[in-house]
Design a protein around this motif. Structure first.
Motif, PDB file in Angstrom:
ATOM      1  N   ARG A  13       0.807  -1.199   0.000  1.00 17.44           N
ATOM      2  CA  ARG A  13       0.000   0.000   0.000  1.00 17.44           C
ATOM      3  C   ARG A  13       0.850   1.262   0.000  1.00 17.44           C
ATOM      4  O   ARG A  13       0.591   2.210  -0.724  1.00 17.44           O
ATOM      5  N   GLU A  14       1.926   1.240   0.793  1.00 15.09           N
ATOM      6  CA  GLU A  14       2.721   2.464   0.894  1.00 15.09           C
ATOM      7  C   GLU A  14       3.654   2.680  -0.277  1.00 15.09           C
ATOM      8  O   GLU A  14       3.923   3.793  -0.675  1.00 15.09           O
ATOM      9  N   LEU A  15       4.184   1.578  -0.814  1.00 13.85           N
ATOM     10  CA  LEU A  15       5.219   1.726  -1.830  1.00 13.85           C
ATOM     11  C   LEU A  15       4.838   1.112  -3.169  1.00 13.85           C
ATOM     12  O   LEU A  15       5.585   1.211  -4.139  1.00 13.85           O
ATOM     13  N   GLY A  16       3.702   0.437  -3.233  1.00 15.02           N
ATOM     14  CA  GLY A  16       3.246  -0.134  -4.495  1.00 15.02           C
ATOM     15  C   GLY A  16       4.071  -1.306  -4.981  1.00 15.02           C
ATOM     16  O   GLY A  16       4.047  -1.634  -6.169  1.00 15.02           O
ATOM     17  N   LEU A  17       4.804  -1.941  -4.068  1.00 11.97           N
ATOM     18  CA  LEU A  17       5.650  -3.060  -4.484  1.00 11.97           C
ATOM     19  C   LEU A  17       4.913  -4.387  -4.314  1.00 11.97           C
ATOM     20  O   LEU A  17       4.421  -4.700  -3.237  1.00 11.97           O
ATOM     21  N   PRO A  18       4.829  -5.168  -5.395  1.00 10.48           N
ATOM     22  CA  PRO A  18       4.114  -6.445  -5.320  1.00 10.48           C
ATOM     23  C   PRO A  18       4.999  -7.574  -4.795  1.00 10.48           C
ATOM     24  O   PRO A  18       6.214  -7.528  -4.928  1.00 10.48           O
ATOM     25  N   VAL A  19       4.377  -8.590  -4.194  1.00  6.74           N
ATOM     26  CA  VAL A  19       5.108  -9.790  -3.810  1.00  6.74           C
ATOM     27  C   VAL A  19       5.189 -10.695  -5.049  1.00  6.74           C
ATOM     28  O   VAL A  19       4.226 -10.838  -5.785  1.00  6.74           O
ATOM     29  N   ARG A  20       6.358 -11.257  -5.296  1.00  8.84           N
ATOM     30  CA  ARG A  20       6.505 -12.119  -6.475  1.00  8.84           C
ATOM     31  C   ARG A  20       6.639 -13.586  -6.103  1.00  8.84           C
ATOM     32  O   ARG A  20       6.087 -14.457  -6.746  1.00  8.84           O
ATOM     33  N   TYR A  21       7.443 -13.863  -5.076  1.00  7.23           N
ATOM     34  CA  TYR A  21       7.652 -15.250  -4.686  1.00  7.23           C
ATOM     35  C   TYR A  21       7.508 -15.401  -3.185  1.00  7.23           C
ATOM     36  O   TYR A  21       7.673 -14.446  -2.433  1.00  7.23           O
ATOM     37  N   VAL A  22       7.232 -16.644  -2.807  1.00  7.99           N
ATOM     38  CA  VAL A  22       7.117 -16.967  -1.397  1.00  7.99           C
ATOM     39  C   VAL A  22       8.040 -18.149  -1.102  1.00  7.99           C
ATOM     40  O   VAL A  22       7.958 -19.175  -1.779  1.00  7.99           O
ATOM     41  N   GLY A  23       8.914 -17.989  -0.120  1.00  5.69           N
ATOM     42  CA  GLY A  23       9.831 -19.066   0.258  1.00  5.69           C
ATOM     43  C   GLY A  23       9.233 -19.880   1.385  1.00  5.69           C
ATOM     44  O   GLY A  23       8.825 -19.329   2.397  1.00  5.69           O
ATOM     45  N   MET A  24       9.160 -21.177   1.187  1.00  7.70           N
ATOM     46  CA  MET A  24       8.447 -22.006   2.157  1.00  7.70           C
ATOM     47  C   MET A  24       9.317 -23.038   2.854  1.00  7.70           C
ATOM     48  O   MET A  24       8.830 -23.786   3.673  1.00  7.70           O
ATOM     49  N   GLY A  25      10.570 -23.176   2.491  1.00  6.74           N
ATOM     50  CA  GLY A  25      11.348 -24.212   3.154  1.00  6.74           C
ATOM     51  C   GLY A  25      12.725 -24.311   2.558  1.00  6.74           C
ATOM     52  O   GLY A  25      13.189 -23.382   1.903  1.00  6.74           O
ATOM     53  N   GLU A  26      13.367 -25.443   2.789  1.00 11.12           N
ATOM     54  CA  GLU A  26      14.754 -25.542   2.365  1.00 11.12           C
ATOM     55  C   GLU A  26      14.956 -26.344   1.105  1.00 11.12           C
ATOM     56  O   GLU A  26      16.054 -26.424   0.576  1.00 11.12           O
ATOM     57  N   GLY A  27      13.907 -27.007   0.635  1.00  8.56           N
ATOM     58  CA  GLY A  27      14.042 -27.814  -0.574  1.00  8.56           C
ATOM     59  C   GLY A  27      14.085 -26.939  -1.816  1.00  8.56           C
ATOM     60  O   GLY A  27      13.688 -25.771  -1.783  1.00  8.56           O
ATOM     61  N   GLU A  28      14.593 -27.508  -2.908  1.00 10.01           N
ATOM     62  CA  GLU A  28      14.714 -26.734  -4.146  1.00 10.01           C
ATOM     63  C   GLU A  28      13.373 -26.265  -4.666  1.00 10.01           C
ATOM     64  O   GLU A  28      13.262 -25.235  -5.306  1.00 10.01           O
ATOM     65  N   GLY A  29      12.355 -27.065  -4.424  1.00 13.53           N
ATOM     66  CA  GLY A  29      11.046 -26.728  -4.974  1.00 13.53           C
ATOM     67  C   GLY A  29      10.257 -25.785  -4.102  1.00 13.53           C
ATOM     68  O   GLY A  29       9.122 -25.450  -4.413  1.00 13.53           O
ATOM     69  N   ASP A  30      10.865 -25.343  -2.996  1.00 16.65           N
ATOM     70  CA  ASP A  30      10.089 -24.610  -2.011  1.00 16.65           C
ATOM     71  C   ASP A  30      10.040 -23.112  -2.228  1.00 16.65           C
ATOM     72  O   ASP A  30       9.968 -22.341  -1.285  1.00 16.65           O
ATOM     73  N   LEU A  31      10.125 -22.697  -3.494  1.00 16.76           N
ATOM     74  CA  LEU A  31       9.926 -21.280  -3.789  1.00 16.76           C
ATOM     75  C   LEU A  31       8.708 -21.217  -4.701  1.00 16.76           C
ATOM     76  O   LEU A  31       8.721 -21.753  -5.804  1.00 16.76           O
ATOM     77  N   LEU A  32       7.656 -20.596  -4.240  1.00 19.76           N
ATOM     78  CA  LEU A  32       6.403 -20.633  -4.982  1.00 19.76           C
ATOM     79  C   LEU A  32       6.059 -19.266  -5.532  1.00 19.76           C
ATOM     80  O   LEU A  32       6.415 -18.250  -4.950  1.00 19.76           O
ATOM     81  N   ASP A  33       5.336 -19.292  -6.673  1.00 20.27           N
ATOM     82  CA  ASP A  33       4.799 -18.032  -7.163  1.00 20.27           C
ATOM     83  C   ASP A  33       3.825 -17.502  -6.135  1.00 20.27           C
ATOM     84  O   ASP A  33       3.108 -18.266  -5.498  1.00 20.27           O
ATOM     85  N   PHE A  34       3.802 -16.204  -5.996  1.00 23.88           N
ATOM     86  CA  PHE A  34       2.909 -15.594  -5.020  1.00 23.88           C
ATOM     87  C   PHE A  34       1.468 -15.694  -5.495  1.00 23.88           C
ATOM     88  O   PHE A  34       1.156 -15.362  -6.638  1.00 23.88           O
ATOM     89  N   ASP A  35       0.617 -16.161  -4.623  1.00 23.01           N
ATOM     90  CA  ASP A  35      -0.807 -16.208  -4.938  1.00 23.01           C
ATOM     91  C   ASP A  35      -1.530 -15.352  -3.906  1.00 23.01           C
ATOM     92  O   ASP A  35      -1.592 -15.692  -2.727  1.00 23.01           O
TER      93      ASP A  35
END
Lengths: 442, 313
Positions: free
Chosen positions: B275-297
């Motif tokens: 809201r303050e800076l207009g910057l969107p979230v792109r990814y979400v980190g969920m853990g230590e595995g290689e697959g644990d970076l998800l597109d932001f929903d």
């Protein structure tokens, strides 16, 4: 972005003073302001609630309601309670020493909280105090974590127990302790794996480590920038490992650091050290009263209030206030202000307590200078002090001679006085603002 | 992917208390034919928002907005109230910036953030993800300050099959980035990831250095960096707003990566930043595995916010 709490509270409470005593309802309004300030500083919601209940009780007990300056009285209670929760004013307890060396100090905490960096800093700090620490990396999970600890140790000039990162953490910890005992190290700094607190496997590992090497200190390393989650994670660690202290990291950032309060409240153990920079020697024993001021976002305004209250003659202050209200700020009043400032101690120190005030490197304002200014005013006649307009060239020359200064200095003082008078006139027209701020011309 | 995110969040919460919906449910029993929304109910919503790190002021504002709409009116059940709040929150999240893809040469992504936020891990995960998609990935290990940061990245690079451009410890990071940009362009890489050292945003010399790194990649690859991702520790509180503001001042930040969200932290400060800076979230980190970076929903995220954070325990 954040108003200083003193300002907010004075706005709520001190304004009401002229109308007589303030009520419990007013106090509750003030407590709402404190709640907001603490939440904006990231103190945990639940901790804030408990904290305010305590403050409310104390405030009612201590007759804040009858105080001349209830806003400041409440702020003082808030501050004292904060300091208490953060470990009190007394000296921090020294790190424990095991009866049979080496003393094992175990560092635990979330990923990225700064455990390895802290191990290096703490090792160096201990070494400088005559101990012989050994850094033992037992984070075998994150890539290159062991290597990182070894490199950090090297930079810090501290020995490390080197290994290739295979085996189990418990095996490696036991070996490190044995190694320390054989080589005459009296402290083992165990750098454990960071993970998320919901991770049962990590907690099992930490429990096993505690059982295997019996640390005399288990220090929870917490990031000062943490938000509401601070209580959850600290609580989860406390449930499974016997914490003895907290080390707060990244305090060189500009976070308010409310997490310090949350973590201290949830773990029930004191904050022992603070990480204050990237360099290996940037660690210092934790100072609860400074932290309290930081959380409240008030510089050391509280210290300032105390100093001011010690130094200010209440009668004189009230007379001064009346003069301002009448918009008749004279050289006489200026002298009173200078005298009171002088009583507060070195001016740089006083100004440094005001949030947002940055002193120039070569700040020349010192008490001696104030004394000179006072001498100039002392050399004036009573009439001149009441009416500065009559100060012509020859009078100024006489005053300079009398005070052992120069005409230039007299002129400078008059300029300062006129600036101050202008400011006072403005303030005099705006009633209801904090009296102290007015006196200090802010 | 979405199902996984949901599961991961739910798993993390298995042991935590009832959800906010359930809590509203106790105030608004199902089948009671609806009840008027009262102050206590709104208080609970506000509390949940504060616990999710949205900040007290924003939480109060949202509460007031909701109050105006529903106070004294009958709502059909807890779901309706939660749904209304969900929509309010969604409206506060800015959409992602349009993707910039260079006509030729590698696309450059710069990763920035404070110490310990998870830049190196995120860099490794992005490299692994893009390599899996069949792209040719080069990684610049421009964190030459932190001990073993380069080695950590090399491990990730080996796993992912990405080439890691490195220099000795303490080398000029801008020079590493420059060399990597040249190497990436010469070898026909699709993606260049530049990992940088963590730095606190209030340290001017370090922030200046970051601006220099950003400029140095653009010397070889015009228009680079095409993406600058600010990596934020999802457990960070209000300070994240200051971090975002300062990093965006010295580098062209195009989006946020919220890390460590597999715990109980909700990362609600991203709403305030949006809201303050207009910057969107792109990814979400969920853990230590290689697959644990998800597109932001956005919707999943907002629902996650309204799950109870641990502070209520």
């Amino acid at each position: 972005m954040f108003d200083s709490l003193t300002e907010r509270l004075s706005g709520v409470l001190d304004r009401l003073r002229s109308g007589g005593r303030i009520t419990e309802k007013d106090l509750d309004r003030a407590l709402r302001e404190i709640r907001l300030a603490l939440l904006e500083a990231d103190v945990s919601f639940k901790v804030v609630r408990q904290f305010l209940a305590t403050v409310r009780e104390k405030a009612l007990g201590e007759e804040v309601l009858k105080s001349l300056t209830p806003g400041q009285a409440v702020v003082r209670i808030v501050r004292d309670e904060l300091v208490q929760l953060l470990g009190g004013d007394g000296a921090t307890r020294p790190l424990a020493v095991a009866s049979r060396p080496p003393s094992v100090y175990m560092l635990v905490g979330l990923q990225g909280s700064g455990k390895t960096t802290t191990a290096g800093k703490l090792g160096r700090w201990l070494k400088a105090r005559g101990r012989h620490p050994l850094i033992a990396p037992v984070d075998l999970a994150r890539p290159a974590a062991v290597l990182q600890a070894i490199q950090v140790a090297k930079t810090a000039g501290v020995a490390a127990y080197e290994h290739d990162g295979t085996g189990t953490p418990v095996e490696r910890a036991r070996e490190a302790v044995r190694h320390a005992r054989e080589r005459g190290f009296d402290v083992v700094l165990l750098d454990t794996a960071g993970r998320l607190h919901v991770d049962d496997a990590l907690m099992d590992e930490l429990e096993q480590l505690v059982a295997a090497v019996e640390p005399v200190e288990v220090l929870y390393v917490a990031d000062a920038m943490t938000g509401q989650d601070a209580v959850t994670s600290a609580g989860a660690f406390r449930e499974r490992v016997p914490l003895t202290g907290v080390i707060l990291t990244k305090l060189d950032g500009d976070a308010r650091g409310g997490a310090a309060l949350s973590v201290a409240a949830v773990t029930g153990v004191p904050v022992r050290f603070a990480g204050v920079g990237e360099k290996v020697d940037a660690i210092e024993p934790f100072d609860p009263s400074r932290m309290a001021g930081r959380i409240l976002g008030m510089g050391d305004v509280l210290g300032l209030i105390e100093k001011a209250e010690e130094a200010f003659d209440r009668e004189e202050a009230e007379r001064l206030e009346k003069a301002v209200r009448r918009r008749q700020f004279t050289l006489e009043d200026f002298r009173t202000t200078l005298r009171q400032l002088r009583k507060m101690g070195p001016l740089e120190q006083v100004l440094g307590m005001i949030p947002g005030v940055k002193l120039p490197e070569d700040a020349e304002v010192d008490t001696r200078q104030i004394a000179r200014m006072e001498a100039i005013i002392n050399s004036m006649t009573a009439e001149e002090r009441r009416n500065h307009r009559i100060l012509n060239g020859s009078r100024r020359k006489r005053i300079a001679r009398g005070s052992g200064t120069s005409v230039q200095e007299v002129n400078r003082l008059l300029k300062q006085f006129l600036d101050m008078q202008k400011m006072m006139k403005k303030l005099g027209g705006a009633p209801g603002k904090n009296r102290l701020r007015r006196l200090l011309g802010r | 992917m979405l199902g996984r995110l949901r599961d991961t969040i739910r798993n993390g919460l298995r042991k935590t208390r009832e959800s906010l919906r359930e809590r509203i449910g106790t105030i608004l029993p199902a089948g009671s034919g609806g009840r008027e929304v009262d102050a206590a109910m709104l208080d609970e919503l506000e509390e949940a928002l504060v616990l999710a790190d949205l900040g007290a002021e924003l939480a109060m504002e949202l509460r007031d907005g909701l109050e105006e709409k529903v106070l004294g009116k009958k709502v059909s059940g807890p779901d309706e109230l939660a749904r209304m709040l969900e929509e309010e929150l969604l409206a506060l999240l800015p959409p992602p910036f349009p993707e910039v893809r260079p006509e030729s040469g590698p696309r450059v992504t710069l990763l920035v953030g404070v110490n310990g936020s998870g830049k190196t891990t995120t860099t490794g995960k992005l490299a692994a993800r893009w390599a899996r998609e069949g792209k040719k990935v080069v990684v610049a290990a421009a964190d030459t300050f932190r001990a073993a940061a380069v080695e950590q990245l090399v491990v990730w690079g080996e796993r992912a099959g990405a080439r890691v451009i490195r220099a000795r410890h303490g080398a000029d990071p801008a020079a590493v980035a420059f060399d990597a940009a040249k190497a990436a362009a010469a070898s026909g890489a699709d993606e260049l990831l530049v990992d940088t050292a963590g730095r606190l945003h209030n340290k001017k010399p370090l922030m200046d250095e970051l601006a220099k790194i950003s400029r140095s990649v653009s010397k070889t690859i015009p228009g680079a960096p095409h993406d600058t991702l600010l990596v934020l520790d999802g457990t960070t509180g209000r300070n994240a707003i200051l971090q975002a503001r300062e990093f965006a001042r010295v580098t062209p930040v195009t989006g946020l990566v919220l890390t460590k969200l597999d715990g109980t932290a909700r990362g609600g400060v991203a709403i305030a930043i949006g809201r303050e800076l207009g910057l969107p979230v792109r990814y979400v980190g969920m853990g230590e595995g290689e697959g644990d970076l998800l597109d932001f929903d956005a919707r999943e995220y907002v629902r996650g916010l309204l799950e109870p954070a641990g502070g209520a325990a």
